[in-house]
Design a protein around this motif. Structure first.
Motif, PDB file in Angstrom:
ATOM      1  N   ALA A  26       1.148  -1.346  -0.031  1.00 46.75           N
ATOM      2  CA  ALA A  26       0.319  -0.235   0.014  1.00 46.75           C
ATOM      3  C   ALA A  26       0.963   1.672  -0.129  1.00 46.75           C
ATOM      4  N   GLN A  27       2.125   1.370   0.365  1.00 46.50           N
ATOM      5  CA  GLN A  27       2.767   2.675   0.674  1.00 46.50           C
ATOM      6  C   GLN A  27       3.272   3.058  -1.263  1.00 46.50           C
ATOM      7  N   LEU A  28       3.311   2.291  -1.770  1.00 40.79           N
ATOM      8  CA  LEU A  28       3.518   2.389  -3.122  1.00 40.79           C
ATOM      9  C   LEU A  28       2.923   3.419  -3.753  1.00 40.79           C
ATOM     10  N   GLU A  29       1.799   3.297  -2.970  1.00 37.67           N
ATOM     11  CA  GLU A  29       1.151   4.081  -4.234  1.00 37.67           C
ATOM     12  C   GLU A  29       1.285   6.101  -3.453  1.00 37.67           C
ATOM     13  N   SER A  30       2.194   6.112  -2.405  1.00 39.15           N
ATOM     14  CA  SER A  30       2.694   7.718  -2.138  1.00 39.15           C
ATOM     15  C   SER A  30       4.347   7.778  -2.609  1.00 39.15           C
ATOM     16  N   ASP A  31       5.264   6.369  -2.558  1.00 42.71           N
ATOM     17  CA  ASP A  31       5.771   6.474  -3.066  1.00 42.71           C
ATOM     18  C   ASP A  31       6.425   5.402  -3.673  1.00 42.71           C
ATOM     19  N   PHE A  32       6.253   5.189  -5.144  1.00 38.33           N
ATOM     20  CA  PHE A  32       6.054   4.244  -5.572  1.00 38.33           C
ATOM     21  C   PHE A  32       7.621   4.165  -6.224  1.00 38.33           C
TER      22      PHE A  32
END
Length: 499
Positions: free
Chosen positions: A240-246
């Motif tokens: 889910a953290q990829l949405e803010s920092d790919f």
């Protein structure tokens, strides 16, 4: 995660049984599968009810495993297909032709005698292919799709095979595949099988050149993505953290690239060695999955028969050897960059956050080499993602070296000792691993997997000529490597290494 792992394992094993076991018995595959999976079902149900911290009683798992193994054997053999090429059936057909004719007239369900692969005129040509000073032919037996030539070997097996093969090709062209197999009482025999691939060989090769690279590339990219997502979790991040920092996606690459390098090197070892012996083989195909390890490995498919036992040995050992050579430096680097943590009361073999290196002799030696005095008796290792990939590389090497059936280790012992002895070794290996799983519960899955793998593999065309001393030594060293990976560190070595 454990539940879904068993689901995927169950599906894969069912497909494997459908492909192999279904051909050898009339017993329903689903019933055999259910019997063999019962210990895994009980273990999973116990974990769901009581939690993973409370292991099921060893007596329960042992008793259920033994009962299921015996029940599987009874069910498999009760429905076993009778081979059409039994010698006693052939002799009965020859001794009682009139009875067979009467039976055929009374019962239309009995099959008519099969057409012989060659006619009577060609039989004289076939006999002329066997010089008496090379292989004195005594009897020719006809099967629906094979001709069996029995006699006395009068010279070196390799020379006899090459000369007789050349003679048969001179008389019959590429009409037959010539197979040289071990017989009872050390009397090898020749088998001529119609070469169904000869007419399609060119077309099939053209189709492979068009389709294989594209399919292999797609699976490679898909597996790179799936293993990178798993590597992201191993590195301590959430998808889910990829949405803010790919850019966090690249944190999963060390694990993905490490594991895929090991798997690719393993399969390329097989592929390049097969090409060396002019054995047609597909490119390596990766198997991506969106969970667990991110992949179920990779494989290649042989498109032509293996010429002799030396080629069988070289192709089989090249994969584990190449993969192991890459695994060791990756694992040492990963261990050197891992963290030392306190040893928990209960550790698991696949727990990368607190791995006890004493689970494996080789892992303990490499851990001590990489970490030195930092590794103590009360230490566990929080593995770096590359170390996780390297540790999985050891597991893949060990599993492939198991001397059972169609695994690399099964091919290796087949090439070393012959097919009949390899079947005995495979059965003993199954039982030993099952016994080890009673002491080390993490090997229970390995034992179950080996039960699904057939003990016999395809023979080489020349399956009689033995290996040289160099290959025998390499085969023994591969079995020693298997033991170093699988067996736990003995206490005297632990005291010597101070871990």
């Amino acid at each position: 995660m454990t539940f879904w792992f068993f689901v995927v394992l169950g599906l894969l094993t069912y497909l494997l049984m459908q492909y192999s076991v279904a051909r050898a018995t009339r017993t329903p595959v689903w019933l055999l599968w259910l019997v063999l999976m019962t210990p895994a079902f009980i273990s999973t149900a116990w974990s769901l009810i009581y939690g993973i911290k409370q292991a099921p009683p060893s007596a329960l798992i042992i008793s259920v495993s033994v009962i299921c193994l015996l029940l599987y054997w009874v069910l498999f053999n009760s429905g076993r297909q009778l081979p059409v090429n039994r010698e006693n059936q052939s002799q009965e057909n020859q001794e009682q032709p009139n009875n067979n004719s009467l039976n055929n007239s009374r019962n239309s369900t009995i099959e008519t005698p099969p057409v012989r692969p060659i006619d009577l005129a060609e039989e004289a040509q076939l006999r002329s292919c066997f010089p008496w000073s090379v292989y004195f032919i005594q009897k020719i037996e006809y099967r629906p799709q094979a001709i069996i030539c029995r006699g006395q070997l009068r010279t070196i097996a390799s020379a006899a095979y090459e000369e007789i093969k050349a003679n048969i090709e001179k008389e019959f062209g590429d009409r037959f595949l010539v197979i040289f197999q071990e017989g009872v009482n050390d009397k090898p025999f020749f088998v001529l099988v119609p070469n169904s691939q000869a007419a399609k060989q060119n077309n099939q090769r053209d189709a492979e050149n068009i389709t294989q690279p594209g399919l292999a590339l797609v699976l490679l990219i898909a597996t790179l993505v799936s293993t990178t997502f798993v590597g992201l979790k191993i590195a301590g991040f959430q998808v889910a953290q990829l949405e803010s920092d790919f850019t966090l996606f690249f944190q999963g690459l060390p694990y993905a690239l490490g594991l895929m390098t090991i798997l690719a090197t393993h399969e390329l070892g097989h592929y390049l060695t097969a090409r060396f012996y002019k054995i047609r083989a597909t490119l390596p195909y990766f198997i991506p999955v969106p969970f667990f390890l991110g992949t179920f490995g990779a494989f290649i498919t042989m498109r032509s028969p293996i010429p002799h036992r030396k080629a069988l040995f070289d192709v089989s050992i090249a994969g584990p050897l190449a993969g192991f050579i890459v695994t060791v430096p990756l694992l040492i680097w990963g261990l050197a960059n891992s963290e030392i943590v306190a040893l928990p009361e209960r550790t698991g073999m696949l727990n990368p956050n607190a791995l006890n290196p004493k689970y494996s002799i080789l892992l303990a030696l490499l851990s001590k080499l990489a970490l030195g005095s930092e590794l103590t008796v009360k230490s566990a290792i929080d593995l770096h993602p590359v170390a996780v990939a390297g540790f999985l590389g050891l597991i893949v090497t060990a599993l492939n070296l198991m001397p059972v059936g169609q695994l690399d280790g099964g091919h290796i012992v087949h090439a070393m000792f012959g097919q009949r002895t390899a079947v005995i070794i495979g059965q003993i290996a199954r039982l030993l691993l099952l016994m080890l799983s009673f002491i080390r519960e993490e090997f229970l899955l390995w034992a179950i997997i080996l039960l699904f793998i057939p003990l016999t593999d395809e023979p080489a065309l020349n399956d009689v000529t033995e290996l040289d001393n160099k290959r025998d030594f390499m085969g023994l060293m591969s079995m020693a490597l298997l033991l170093l990976i699988v067996l736990p560190l003995p206490q005297f070595l632990a005291n010597l290494l101070q871990i």
